[in-house]
Design an enzyme around this catalytic site. Sequence first.
Site, PDB file in Angstrom:
ATOM      1  N   CYS A 113      14.815 -32.045  12.948  1.00  0.00           N
ATOM      2  CA  CYS A 113      14.005 -31.947  11.724  1.00  0.00           C
ATOM      3  C   CYS A 113      14.825 -32.222  10.468  1.00  0.00           C
ATOM      4  O   CYS A 113      14.266 -32.458   9.407  1.00  0.00           O
ATOM      5  CB  CYS A 113      13.378 -30.565  11.633  1.00  0.00           C
ATOM      6  SG  CYS A 113      12.432 -30.142  13.107  1.00  0.00           S
ATOM      7  N   HIS A 253      11.375 -29.015   4.612  1.00  0.00           N
ATOM      8  CA  HIS A 253      10.863 -29.328   5.947  1.00  0.00           C
ATOM      9  C   HIS A 253       9.690 -28.396   6.235  1.00  0.00           C
ATOM     10  O   HIS A 253       9.725 -27.213   5.898  1.00  0.00           O
ATOM     11  CB  HIS A 253      11.970 -29.140   6.982  1.00  0.00           C
ATOM     12  CG  HIS A 253      11.462 -29.175   8.385  1.00  0.00           C
ATOM     13  ND1 HIS A 253      10.675 -30.209   8.847  1.00  0.00           N
ATOM     14  CD2 HIS A 253      11.585 -28.299   9.420  1.00  0.00           C
ATOM     15  CE1 HIS A 253      10.353 -29.968  10.119  1.00  0.00           C
ATOM     16  NE2 HIS A 253      10.893 -28.810  10.483  1.00  0.00           N
ATOM     17  N   ASN A 283       4.055 -29.519  12.261  1.00  0.00           N
ATOM     18  CA  ASN A 283       5.485 -29.832  12.212  1.00  0.00           C
ATOM     19  C   ASN A 283       5.715 -31.211  12.834  1.00  0.00           C
ATOM     20  O   ASN A 283       5.687 -31.365  14.052  1.00  0.00           O
ATOM     21  CB  ASN A 283       6.272 -28.752  12.970  1.00  0.00           C
ATOM     22  CG  ASN A 283       7.775 -28.995  12.944  1.00  0.00           C
ATOM     23  OD1 ASN A 283       8.238 -30.027  12.454  1.00  0.00           O
ATOM     24  ND2 ASN A 283       8.525 -28.049  13.484  1.00  0.00           N
TER      25      ASN A 283
HETATM   26  O1  UT7 Z   1      11.204 -27.431  13.001  1.00  0.00           O
HETATM   27  C1  UT7 Z   1      12.090 -26.484  13.512  1.00  0.00           C
HETATM   28  C2  UT7 Z   1      11.598 -26.078  14.842  1.00  0.00           C
HETATM   29  N1  UT7 Z   1      10.689 -25.019  15.000  1.00  0.00           N
HETATM   30  C3  UT7 Z   1      10.404 -24.024  14.161  1.00  0.00           C
HETATM   31  O2  UT7 Z   1      10.820 -23.935  13.047  1.00  0.00           O
HETATM   32  C4  UT7 Z   1       9.561 -22.903  14.711  1.00  0.00           C
HETATM   33  C5  UT7 Z   1      10.147 -21.567  14.353  1.00  0.00           C
HETATM   34  N2  UT7 Z   1       9.422 -20.436  14.903  1.00  0.00           N
HETATM   35  C6  UT7 Z   1       8.169 -20.106  14.483  1.00  0.00           C
HETATM   36  O3  UT7 Z   1       7.577 -20.788  13.659  1.00  0.00           O
HETATM   37  C7  UT7 Z   1       7.542 -18.846  15.059  1.00  0.00           C
HETATM   38  O4  UT7 Z   1       8.536 -18.119  15.736  1.00  0.00           O
HETATM   39  C8  UT7 Z   1       6.335 -19.141  15.995  1.00  0.00           C
HETATM   40  C9  UT7 Z   1       5.163 -19.675  15.189  1.00  0.00           C
HETATM   41  C10 UT7 Z   1       6.750 -20.126  17.077  1.00  0.00           C
HETATM   42  C11 UT7 Z   1       5.895 -17.834  16.673  1.00  0.00           C
HETATM   43  O5  UT7 Z   1       5.514 -16.885  15.679  1.00  0.00           O
HETATM   44  P1  UT7 Z   1       6.031 -15.388  15.798  1.00  0.00           P
HETATM   45  O6  UT7 Z   1       5.426 -14.634  14.697  1.00  0.00           O
HETATM   46  O7  UT7 Z   1       7.536 -15.446  15.882  1.00  0.00           O
HETATM   47  O8  UT7 Z   1       5.360 -14.900  17.133  1.00  0.00           O
HETATM   48  P2  UT7 Z   1       6.051 -14.375  18.468  1.00  0.00           P
HETATM   49  O9  UT7 Z   1       6.748 -15.500  19.155  1.00  0.00           O
HETATM   50  O10 UT7 Z   1       6.853 -13.163  18.139  1.00  0.00           O
HETATM   51  O11 UT7 Z   1       4.812 -13.959  19.307  1.00  0.00           O
HETATM   52  C12 UT7 Z   1       3.958 -12.895  18.909  1.00  0.00           C
HETATM   53  C13 UT7 Z   1       2.817 -12.803  19.895  1.00  0.00           C
HETATM   54  C14 UT7 Z   1       3.254 -12.795  21.352  1.00  0.00           C
HETATM   55  O12 UT7 Z   1       2.410 -11.935  22.056  1.00  0.00           O
HETATM   56  P3  UT7 Z   1       2.875 -10.432  22.414  1.00  0.00           P
HETATM   57  O13 UT7 Z   1       4.118 -10.583  23.232  1.00  0.00           O
HETATM   58  O14 UT7 Z   1       3.123  -9.760  21.093  1.00  0.00           O
HETATM   59  O15 UT7 Z   1       1.710  -9.882  23.150  1.00  0.00           O
HETATM   60  C15 UT7 Z   1       3.000 -14.203  21.803  1.00  0.00           C
HETATM   61  O16 UT7 Z   1       2.745 -14.315  23.182  1.00  0.00           O
HETATM   62  O17 UT7 Z   1       1.962 -13.952  19.747  1.00  0.00           O
HETATM   63  C16 UT7 Z   1       1.756 -14.554  21.016  1.00  0.00           C
HETATM   64  N3  UT7 Z   1       1.562 -15.975  20.816  1.00  0.00           N
HETATM   65  C17 UT7 Z   1       0.350 -16.504  20.567  1.00  0.00           C
HETATM   66  N4  UT7 Z   1      -0.863 -15.954  20.449  1.00  0.00           N
HETATM   67  C18 UT7 Z   1      -1.906 -16.762  20.187  1.00  0.00           C
HETATM   68  C19 UT7 Z   1       2.482 -16.961  20.816  1.00  0.00           C
HETATM   69  N5  UT7 Z   1       1.890 -18.144  20.567  1.00  0.00           N
HETATM   70  C20 UT7 Z   1       0.570 -17.894  20.411  1.00  0.00           C
HETATM   71  C21 UT7 Z   1      -0.561 -18.697  20.134  1.00  0.00           C
HETATM   72  N6  UT7 Z   1      -1.753 -18.075  20.030  1.00  0.00           N
HETATM   73  N7  UT7 Z   1      -0.469 -20.031  19.949  1.00  0.00           N
END
Ligand code: UT7
Length: 326
Positions: A113, A253, A283
């Site tokens: 990125c 970004h 993204n």
């Molecule tokens: O360009 C550079 C590359 N990438 C990035 O910059 C991405 C960086 N990371 C992020 O943007 C975030 O970490 C995410 C958007 C990927 C995830 O958000 P988060 O607030 O960190 O959520 P999490 O991974 O802590 O997950 C929270 C909950 C989990 O459920 P439990 O374990 O609390 O029951 C996940 O399973 O949300 C769940 N979850 C979803 N639920 C509904 C994860 N993805 C989804 C989804 N829909 N798409």
Amino acid sequence: MRGIKIVGTGVGLPSQIVTNFDLARRVDTSDEWITDRTGIRERRIAEPGVATSDLCAEAVRAACADASLAPDSLDGLIVATSTTDTLFPSTACWVQRKVGIKGMPAFDVSAGCSGFLYGLELATALITSGTMRRVAVVGGEVMSRVVNWDDRGTCVLFGDGAGAAIVTASDGSSGLLASNCGADGSLAPILYQPAGGSQMPATHETVDAHAHTVHMEGNTVFKHAVVAMSTAAVQAMRDAEVGPEDVTLMVPHQANMRIMEAARERCGIERDKMYSVLHKYGNMSAATIPVALHEARTEGRIKDGDIIVSTAFGTGFTWAASVLRW
Ligand code: UT7
């Protein structure tokens, strides 16, 4: 200040729109979750058969037209991408073939990125050293080809697209006031595509294991992204002797609105100075900054003399920030 000017911008965006509601019919997710956690509402997805070079070629043609410049008068073509057309040759060479130009050096930058800002840094060095006069810097991705469409943790985040900027020597008023690029390869396995290269060549087993798709520890990436993007931007602003109040527009970004907002706050830049296209495109990795720059210009949010701060973070990990006087 290193004297360069962006004299033209252009984009190549697929016409197919996939909304959060569309994704909620495919995986266990919801519009509410995606919007709240990321800020993304929809993304563009390339039609089958459309490669990264197709989107990049469209962006280069548009940027050259915007700059009133014939594509064959470019001295260099730099393509930033992680979703290359082929392992070899470079996507830049495929772009040359599709635009119908040859002769000038063409090569890819692999910095995830952060790739567009890495490319801008290179173009600036090539131009200010007198090696080249006009360089196209392109960021382009077809992320949809490397996403596991059954993994809700990643498939909702990405989109396809390309953006290009034509960089030339400056008449003295514009330039790159400061920039810095960095990387920490010890964190490479946090965000990567495991299979398909020399580490893990393609086999039936790698395909069955979805090893050709994005593997990401989202939370870890999130934390590093906020710190690296803000630290790099604050350092670049300090080097440029530019305060938050001097900034016209922050064009970071675009991966997650929460990351962008946290980075903006740490830079002390006012909220209404941040420019976002994330809600429309998701993204697009290396493409997000050039696409956002193009749209901001088109809307009249960037004019000559404006101070533009960009900062990025991606696989590698890599990071980069730049302060431009437009
Ligand atoms: O360009 C550079 C590359 N990438 C990035 O910059 C991405 C960086 N990371 C992020 O943007 C975030 O970490 C995410 C958007 C990927 C995830 O958000 P988060 O607030 O960190 O959520 P999490 O991974 O802590 O997950 C929270 C909950 C989990 O459920 P439990 O374990 O609390 O029951 C996940 O399973 O949300 C769940 N979850 C979803 N639920 C509904 C994860 N993805 C989804 C989804 N829909 N798409």
